[in-house]
Design a protein around this motif. Structure first.
Motif, PDB file in Angstrom:
ATOM      1  N   MET A 254       0.835  -1.197   0.000  1.00 48.56           N
ATOM      2  CA  MET A 254       0.000   0.000   0.000  1.00 48.56           C
ATOM      3  C   MET A 254       0.882   1.264   0.000  1.00 48.56           C
ATOM      4  N   PRO A 255       0.394   2.345  -0.607  1.00 51.73           N
ATOM      5  CA  PRO A 255       1.184   3.581  -0.679  1.00 51.73           C
ATOM      6  C   PRO A 255       1.676   4.083   0.676  1.00 51.73           C
ATOM      7  N   ASP A 256       0.911   3.820   1.759  1.00 47.82           N
ATOM      8  CA  ASP A 256       1.350   4.270   3.082  1.00 47.82           C
ATOM      9  C   ASP A 256       2.659   3.614   3.503  1.00 47.82           C
ATOM     10  N   ASN A 257       2.990   2.487   2.884  1.00 43.75           N
ATOM     11  CA  ASN A 257       4.217   1.769   3.217  1.00 43.75           C
ATOM     12  C   ASN A 257       5.361   2.069   2.257  1.00 43.75           C
ATOM     13  N   PHE A 258       5.122   2.926   1.269  1.00 44.81           N
ATOM     14  CA  PHE A 258       6.190   3.311   0.356  1.00 44.81           C
ATOM     15  C   PHE A 258       7.269   4.067   1.131  1.00 44.81           C
ATOM     16  N   THR A 259       8.519   3.852   0.751  1.00 44.72           N
ATOM     17  CA  THR A 259       9.636   4.526   1.418  1.00 44.72           C
ATOM     18  C   THR A 259      10.530   5.295   0.453  1.00 44.72           C
ATOM     19  N   HIS A 260      10.329   5.119  -0.864  1.00 44.89           N
ATOM     20  CA  HIS A 260      11.198   5.774  -1.841  1.00 44.89           C
ATOM     21  C   HIS A 260      10.442   6.661  -2.832  1.00 44.89           C
ATOM     22  N   GLY A 261       9.149   6.500  -2.927  1.00 42.98           N
ATOM     23  CA  GLY A 261       8.373   7.297  -3.871  1.00 42.98           C
ATOM     24  C   GLY A 261       7.951   6.505  -5.083  1.00 42.98           C
ATOM     25  N   THR A 262       6.904   6.985  -5.738  1.00 42.67           N
ATOM     26  CA  THR A 262       6.407   6.316  -6.930  1.00 42.67           C
ATOM     27  C   THR A 262       7.324   6.592  -8.121  1.00 42.67           C
ATOM     28  N   SER A 263       7.129   5.832  -9.185  1.00 40.77           N
ATOM     29  CA  SER A 263       7.924   6.042 -10.400  1.00 40.77           C
ATOM     30  C   SER A 263       7.765   7.469 -10.907  1.00 40.77           C
ATOM     31  N   GLU A 264       6.531   7.961 -10.913  1.00 40.42           N
ATOM     32  CA  GLU A 264       6.278   9.318 -11.400  1.00 40.42           C
ATOM     33  C   GLU A 264       6.986  10.352 -10.538  1.00 40.42           C
ATOM     34  N   GLN A 265       6.941  10.174  -9.231  1.00 43.95           N
ATOM     35  CA  GLN A 265       7.597  11.121  -8.337  1.00 43.95           C
ATOM     36  C   GLN A 265       9.114  11.117  -8.539  1.00 43.95           C
ATOM     37  N   ARG A 266       9.682   9.940  -8.691  1.00 45.96           N
ATOM     38  CA  ARG A 266      11.131   9.854  -8.833  1.00 45.96           C
ATOM     39  C   ARG A 266      11.580  10.496 -10.145  1.00 45.96           C
ATOM     40  N   VAL A 267      10.848  10.259 -11.203  1.00 48.65           N
ATOM     41  CA  VAL A 267      11.160  10.887 -12.488  1.00 48.65           C
ATOM     42  C   VAL A 267      11.025  12.405 -12.381  1.00 48.65           C
ATOM     43  N   ASN A 268       9.935  12.865 -11.760  1.00 49.34           N
ATOM     44  CA  ASN A 268       9.680  14.302 -11.664  1.00 49.34           C
ATOM     45  C   ASN A 268      10.774  15.032 -10.895  1.00 49.34           C
ATOM     46  N   TRP A 269      11.219  14.455  -9.783  1.00 48.17           N
ATOM     47  CA  TRP A 269      12.212  15.161  -8.973  1.00 48.17           C
ATOM     48  C   TRP A 269      13.604  15.083  -9.577  1.00 48.17           C
ATOM     49  N   PHE A 270      13.944  13.984 -10.210  1.00 49.24           N
ATOM     50  CA  PHE A 270      15.213  13.931 -10.929  1.00 49.24           C
ATOM     51  C   PHE A 270      15.215  14.977 -12.036  1.00 49.24           C
ATOM     52  N   THR A 271      14.103  15.069 -12.760  1.00 47.24           N
ATOM     53  CA  THR A 271      13.985  16.030 -13.857  1.00 47.24           C
ATOM     54  C   THR A 271      14.085  17.454 -13.348  1.00 47.24           C
ATOM     55  N   ARG A 272      13.474  17.717 -12.204  1.00 49.76           N
ATOM     56  CA  ARG A 272      13.526  19.072 -11.641  1.00 49.76           C
ATOM     57  C   ARG A 272      14.971  19.481 -11.357  1.00 49.76           C
ATOM     58  N   GLY A 273      15.744  18.588 -10.746  1.00 46.57           N
ATOM     59  CA  GLY A 273      17.147  18.903 -10.488  1.00 46.57           C
ATOM     60  C   GLY A 273      17.951  19.031 -11.764  1.00 46.57           C
ATOM     61  N   LEU A 274      17.657  18.178 -12.743  1.00 48.44           N
ATOM     62  CA  LEU A 274      18.369  18.195 -14.017  1.00 48.44           C
ATOM     63  C   LEU A 274      18.133  19.503 -14.760  1.00 48.44           C
ATOM     64  N   GLN A 275      16.920  19.987 -14.729  1.00 47.88           N
ATOM     65  CA  GLN A 275      16.593  21.209 -15.460  1.00 47.88           C
ATOM     66  C   GLN A 275      17.128  22.462 -14.777  1.00 47.88           C
ATOM     67  N   SER A 276      17.168  22.450 -13.450  1.00 51.71           N
ATOM     68  CA  SER A 276      17.561  23.657 -12.719  1.00 51.71           C
ATOM     69  C   SER A 276      19.053  23.733 -12.427  1.00 51.71           C
ATOM     70  N   GLY A 277      19.666  22.606 -12.094  1.00 51.97           N
ATOM     71  CA  GLY A 277      21.059  22.628 -11.658  1.00 51.97           C
ATOM     72  C   GLY A 277      21.248  23.372 -10.351  1.00 51.97           C
ATOM     73  N   ASP A 278      20.179  23.499  -9.577  1.00 54.45           N
ATOM     74  CA  ASP A 278      20.187  24.313  -8.361  1.00 54.45           C
ATOM     75  C   ASP A 278      19.583  23.500  -7.221  1.00 54.45           C
ATOM     76  N   ILE A 279      20.341  23.295  -6.137  1.00 58.75           N
ATOM     77  CA  ILE A 279      19.823  22.482  -5.035  1.00 58.75           C
ATOM     78  C   ILE A 279      18.638  23.153  -4.341  1.00 58.75           C
ATOM     79  N   ARG A 280      18.461  24.446  -4.548  1.00 57.23           N
ATOM     80  CA  ARG A 280      17.311  25.112  -3.947  1.00 57.23           C
ATOM     81  C   ARG A 280      15.998  24.652  -4.570  1.00 57.23           C
ATOM     82  N   SER A 281      16.071  24.022  -5.734  1.00 52.05           N
ATOM     83  CA  SER A 281      14.864  23.497  -6.369  1.00 52.05           C
ATOM     84  C   SER A 281      14.497  22.128  -5.813  1.00 52.05           C
ATOM     85  N   CYS A 282      15.291  21.608  -4.869  1.00 55.22           N
ATOM     86  CA  CYS A 282      15.120  20.238  -4.380  1.00 55.22           C
ATOM     87  C   CYS A 282      14.497  20.181  -2.985  1.00 55.22           C
TER      88      CYS A 282
END
Length: 289
Positions: A254-282
C-alpha cells in the motif's frame, strides 16, 4: 555517456578482510548510531559490538582495472568536482565520501548487507556501498542494457546504460550531501516522534530529494565536461521509473508503506534537479510531492 580517458577518484575502495577493535569503541559507535542517526537502540549497539568484535569489513585501495571499477571511479570523481563547486558557492567545504565495492556481502557501520540490498549509503561511516554485481542486476532486472544495441562499433560498446548506472551512484552521493547539510539528522530526529506511516512519508521525501540532487549533479557535470550523449537522459528517466515503489512492489504494498516514492515522483524530482542545476529546487520537504 562519455567517461573514458578521464581521471577517477582515489576514494574508491575494495572490501577486504576483517577489522579488529575494542569493546568500549563498540559502545561509542552504538551511541552515535542511536542518538545521532536514529538507529533502533538494540540494532545500534549490536552493530557497534559486531564492528569492534572484528566483524566489520576492512577496505583497501582500488586495484581493479575492470571496466566497472574504472567507471565507478570516474563517476565518483565527477560527483566530487560538482559538489565541491556547489559547497564553495554556499561558503562551505565538501567532505568527500568513500565508495566501497564489495562482492556478495559487506559489513558497514549501519549493519551488514548483501548484494540483494542494492547500492546504499551509510551515514554512520559516510560511505557509499556498491556490490560488484550491480551493473549486471540493472541490466537483467531493470531492462537497462549495458551495451549499445544494434551497433557494431566497438567504441560505442558499453555506452548504453552508463548514465542510468551513474544516476544511481549520484543518488547515493545525494544522501551523503544530505548528511553534510544536516538533513538526514533532522529526518531521523523527526521520525522518532512520528507514526510508522508518517515516518515512511518522510523517508519518501528524503529519497526524492536525493533523486533531485542526482539531477542537479547531471546538470552541473554536463556544464563542466559535456559528458552526456544522445539517449542518456532517457536512460536515467527509465531507471528512475523502474525503481519506484509502485513499480517494484507491483501493487502488493500500500502507498502508506512506500519509502522511496512512486515512479512518477522519482522521475519528476530527478527532472527538476536536471533542469535547474540548483539544489534550492530540491526542497521536497515543503508542500506536495
Amino acid at each position: 555517456m562519455k567517461w573514458r580517458d578521464r581521471s577517477g577518484s582515489s576514494n574508491v575502495r575494495m572490501s577486504g578482510g576483517k577489522a579488529a577493535g575494542g569493546g568500549i569503541f563498540g559502545i561509542i559507535i552504538g551511541l552515535v548510531l542511536w542518538l545521532v542517526f536514529g538507529v533502533n537502540p538494540m540494532t545500534a549497539f549490536q552493530t557497534g559490538q559486531s564492528i569492534t568484535a572484528g566483524n566489520s569489513t576492512s577496505t583497501q585501495p582500488l586495484n581493479d582495472e575492470s571496466r566497472d571499477s574504472q567507471f565507478v571511479a570516474v563517476v565518483l570523481a565527477d560527483t566530487e568536482a560538482v559538489w565541491q563547486e556547489i559547497f564553495q558557492e554556499m561558503g562551505s567545504s565538501y567532505r568527500e565520501p568513500q565508495l566501497v565495492l564489495f562482492n556478495g556481502r559487506v559489513n558497514s557501520a549501519c549493519g551488514s548487507a548483501t548484494s540483494a540490498t542494492g547500492p546504499f549509503y551509510c551515514p554512520a561511516d559516510q560511505q557509499v556501498y556498491l556490490d560488484t554485481s550491480f551493473f549486471a542486476e540493472m541490466s537483467n532486472n531493470l531492462g537497462i542494457a549495458g551495451d549499445q544495441q544494434g551497433s557494431g562499433d566497438a567504441e560505442n560498446q558499453g555506452k548504453a546504460g552508463d548514465f542510468a548506472q551513474a544516476y544511481v551512484i549520484a543518488h547515493e552521493v545525494g544522501h551523503h550531501v544530505q548528511t553534510l547539510l544536516g538533513t538526514s539528522q533532522k529526518v531521523n530526529e523527526a521520525r522518532r516522534q512520528l507514526s510508522e506511516i508518517q515516518g515512511n512519508q518522510l523517508s519518501v521525501r528524503q529519497e526524492l530529494q536525493a533523486d533531485c540532487y542526482a539531477g542537479v549533479w547531471a546538470n552541473r557535470n554536463q556544464q563542466r565536461v559535456q559528458f552526456l550523449e544522445e539517449g542518456d537522459i532517457e536512460e536515467a528517466l527509465n531507471a528512475a521509473s523502474q525503481i519506484g515503489d509502485d513499480r517494484l512492489t507491483q501493487g502488493t504494498v500500500m502507498p502508506d508503506n512506500f519509502t522511496h516514492g512512486t515512479s512518477e515522483q522519482r522521475v519528476n524530482w530527478f527532472t527538476r534537479g536536471l533542469q535547474s542545476g540548483d539544489i534550492r529546487s530540491c526542497d521536497t520537504f515543503s508542500g506536495a510531492i
